[in-house]
Design a protein around this motif. Structure first.
Motif, PDB file in Angstrom:
ATOM      1  N   GLU A  16      13.768 -44.233   7.211  1.00 11.55           N
ATOM      2  CA  GLU A  16      14.286 -45.683   7.761  1.00 11.55           C
ATOM      3  C   GLU A  16      15.913 -45.263   7.985  1.00 11.55           C
ATOM      4  O   GLU A  16      16.633 -44.730   7.287  1.00 11.55           O
ATOM      5  CB  GLU A  16      14.224 -46.468   6.512  1.00 11.55           C
ATOM      6  N   THR A  18      19.311 -46.991   9.880  1.00  6.89           N
ATOM      7  CA  THR A  18      20.101 -48.176  10.097  1.00  6.89           C
ATOM      8  C   THR A  18      21.324 -47.823  11.070  1.00  6.89           C
ATOM      9  O   THR A  18      21.678 -46.514  11.268  1.00  6.89           O
ATOM     10  CB  THR A  18      20.842 -48.731   9.242  1.00  6.89           C
ATOM     11  N   ASP A  20      24.891 -48.401  12.460  1.00 13.69           N
ATOM     12  CA  ASP A  20      25.989 -49.173  11.953  1.00 13.69           C
ATOM     13  C   ASP A  20      26.580 -50.466  12.797  1.00 13.69           C
ATOM     14  O   ASP A  20      26.338 -50.338  14.201  1.00 13.69           O
ATOM     15  CB  ASP A  20      27.315 -48.159  11.995  1.00 13.69           C
ATOM     16  N   THR A  22      25.021 -53.349  12.931  1.00 16.84           N
ATOM     17  CA  THR A  22      23.736 -53.916  13.406  1.00 16.84           C
ATOM     18  C   THR A  22      22.757 -54.185  12.250  1.00 16.84           C
ATOM     19  O   THR A  22      22.975 -53.640  11.253  1.00 16.84           O
ATOM     20  CB  THR A  22      22.966 -53.393  14.657  1.00 16.84           C
ATOM     21  N   SER A  23      21.984 -55.331  12.399  1.00 12.24           N
ATOM     22  CA  SER A  23      21.040 -55.448  11.407  1.00 12.24           C
ATOM     23  C   SER A  23      19.672 -54.746  11.862  1.00 12.24           C
ATOM     24  O   SER A  23      18.850 -54.742  11.135  1.00 12.24           O
ATOM     25  CB  SER A  23      20.673 -56.914  11.434  1.00 12.24           C
ATOM     26  N   VAL A  24      19.685 -53.923  12.881  1.00 16.88           N
ATOM     27  CA  VAL A  24      18.388 -53.148  13.411  1.00 16.88           C
ATOM     28  C   VAL A  24      18.145 -52.017  12.269  1.00 16.88           C
ATOM     29  O   VAL A  24      18.970 -51.289  11.802  1.00 16.88           O
ATOM     30  CB  VAL A  24      18.804 -52.230  14.882  1.00 16.88           C
ATOM     31  N   ARG A  25      16.947 -51.865  11.870  1.00 20.40           N
ATOM     32  CA  ARG A  25      16.433 -50.866  11.017  1.00 20.40           C
ATOM     33  C   ARG A  25      15.221 -50.111  11.859  1.00 20.40           C
ATOM     34  O   ARG A  25      14.412 -50.812  12.470  1.00 20.40           O
ATOM     35  CB  ARG A  25      15.543 -51.229  10.059  1.00 20.40           C
TER      36      ARG A  25
END
Length: 136
Positions: A16, A18, A20, A22-25
């Motif tokens: 997983e 992420t 930086d 953002t809330s994007v995963r």
């Protein structure tokens, strides 16, 4: 994570990531890069000028020798304006089967509405899935 396969859902290890700020995963099935499967597709010719279409799902017969793929294509047959027929080819190895969907359009360069419909194509495999293929 749970991954959909032609044989049903399976659980696979996942990386997983992420991004930086953002809330994007982003997730990706974790796999050994040395175990990458390379499949050489059948040669293309002038009568097959289009790229394959994206397969949305696949089903296999109980004998494991016919694979039917579903995808979004044009609604009508190639005998009608803006229509298309579809065929499929399989590139097979001991580790994987790749299905390439081929579109046969009514006419080249027709101005057609962008309407999609659920379509399917079936391909006969050289040997049933699971027979003589590696179980890696």
């Amino acid at each position: 994570m749970t991954v959909k396969t032609t044989r049903g859902p399976v659980t696979a290890p996942t990386w997983e990531y992420t991004i930086d700020g953002t809330s994007v995963r982003l997730t990706r099935v974790a796999g050994d890069p040395s175990a990458v499967v390379r499949v050489t597709p059948p040669p293309r010719d002038a009568s097959h000028p289009h790229e394959g279409l994206a397969v949305e799902s696949a089903t296999i017969t109980t004998t494991g020798s016919e694979l039917t793929v579903a995808f979004t294509g044009v609604p009508g047959p190639s005998s009608k304006p803006c229509g298309a027929d579809y065929g499929a080819e399989a590139a097979e190895s001991d580790l994987a089967v790749v299905v390439i969907v081929i579109e046969y359009r009514h006419a080249k360069d027709e101005a057609c509405p962008a309407i999609g419909a659920q379509r399917s194509a079936t391909v006969e495999l050289s040997r049933p899935l699971g027979i003589g293929r590696s179980s890696r």
